[in-house]
Design an enzyme around this catalytic site. Structure first.
Site, PDB file in Angstrom:
ATOM      1  N   LYS A 180      68.014  34.889  40.842  1.00  0.00           N
ATOM      2  CA  LYS A 180      66.798  34.940  41.671  1.00  0.00           C
ATOM      3  C   LYS A 180      65.810  35.950  41.099  1.00  0.00           C
ATOM      4  O   LYS A 180      64.589  35.818  41.293  1.00  0.00           O
ATOM      5  CB  LYS A 180      67.144  35.249  43.125  1.00  0.00           C
ATOM      6  N   THR A 237      62.869  38.125  47.402  1.00  0.00           N
ATOM      7  CA  THR A 237      62.428  38.713  46.143  1.00  0.00           C
ATOM      8  C   THR A 237      61.176  38.049  45.587  1.00  0.00           C
ATOM      9  O   THR A 237      60.408  38.677  44.872  1.00  0.00           O
ATOM     10  CB  THR A 237      63.569  38.629  45.104  1.00  0.00           C
TER      11      THR A 237
END
Length: 315
Positions: A180, A237
């Site tokens: 990610k 994120t």
């Protein structure tokens, strides 16, 4: 069991603050001056300003002190973890990796690097150090193949504001947390270049598809990527400038300098994925483009043109 945290950066310090609610914690800082300053002021002014350190956090720069603890949480960068472990005997310890990434030189995750420990686990998921330190509700994934160890750690490391969910899929949890970060750099670059929210949503979604490809190829369970350590962490994120990976992308997209002293795990992971893709024959256009972006092999307009010109296909 006593808890020791290795790494007095923002995340390591935040975990110490949260876990001190349940009992004594030992926090290891690499730099003696930093350790002494934190002990004197009861703050980590450089990495986590404005957060008071409870009295039951012992701060030390002596490894022997923290190695006296049974449970060790490693909050050091993945790319430095193996070197840090050189000469350390962890055969009597339970080691919990709190770092995210894939080692460039070997393609391994933190749990594999901690192979010398008696028991190993991974703590990962959507979280910012500041939120944890300030007692804001946070949920994380605890991955461990040994259910008995996992249950003990889950109880030991959960607090009233920090909730842990178990999984036996260590590979899936590791890969979600590592991959990610790569997508977050790309999303930051999109926003930094002013390409818009729609472009970010597309990159996030197609990046998630690449995350699932890698996870399946490396033996992880696809459903793990749908949980906190995958989709949850990806969403956080890729949408907040609290993320160092996202901020690096913003700087790249805007053509600004980025502080080289700030650890950005996604950059190393993007480079490591070149070897993973080649080994397993994986099509990872977004990850490959991010790797080229951080290595200055392509600029953002060129990266977007490359991705948009790919052959049309089914989703």
């Amino acid at each position: 069991m006593s808890i020791g945290i290795i790494g007095a950066g923002a995340f390591g310090t935040a975990l110490a603050v949260a876990l001190a609610e349940k009992g004594p914690v030992t926090l290891w800082a690499r730099n003696r001056d930093q350790a002494e300053a934190m002990a004197d002021t009861r703050q980590n002014a450089q990495r986590l300003p404005g957060v008071d350190l409870p009295d039951n956090i012992a701060i030390s720069c002596e490894l022997e002190t923290v190695l006296a603890c049974n449970t060790l949480l490693f909050a050091v960068p993945t790319q430095r973890l193996r070197q840090f472990l050189t000469g350390l005997d962890l055969s009597d310890h339970t080691a919990v990796a709190c770092c995210k990434g894939i080692e460039v030189t070997t393609g391994e995750g933190p749990a594999s690097i901690l192979s010398g420990a008696r028991h190993r686990a991974v703590l990962t998921g959507p979280s910012f150090a500041d939120d944890i330190a300030r007692g804001l509700p946070t949920a994380l994934t605890l991955a461990c193949t040994d259910r008995t160890v996992a249950e003990a750690l889950q109880s030991q490391l959960s607090t009233a504001k920090l909730r842990l969910y178990r999984t036996a899929d260590v590979a899936g949890a590791e890969l979600g947390g590592a991959l990610k970060n790569v997508v977050a750099i790309g999303c930051g670059a999109v926003m930094g270049a002013g390409l818009g929210d729609s472009a970010r949503a597309a990159l996030l979604t197609r990046g998630f598809a690449e995350m699932q490809r890698v996870a399946v190829a490396l033996g992880a369970q696809p459903e793990t990527l749908m949980g906190l350590s995958g989709l949850g962490d990806l969403t956080l994120t890729c949408t907040s400038d609290k993320s160092r990976n996202y901020r690096l992308g913003l700087a790249l997209g805007a053509g600004r300098e980025f502080d080289a002293a700030i650890t950005v795990e996604g950059a190393g992971t993007a480079r490591a994925l070149r070897g993973v893709a080649a080994k397993y024959g994986l099509d990872l256009p977004i990850c490959a483009t991010v790797a080229d972006l951080v290595d200055d092999k392509v600029d953002v307009p060129g990266a977007m043109a490359r991705l948009m010109a790919r052959p049309l296909k089914e989703e």
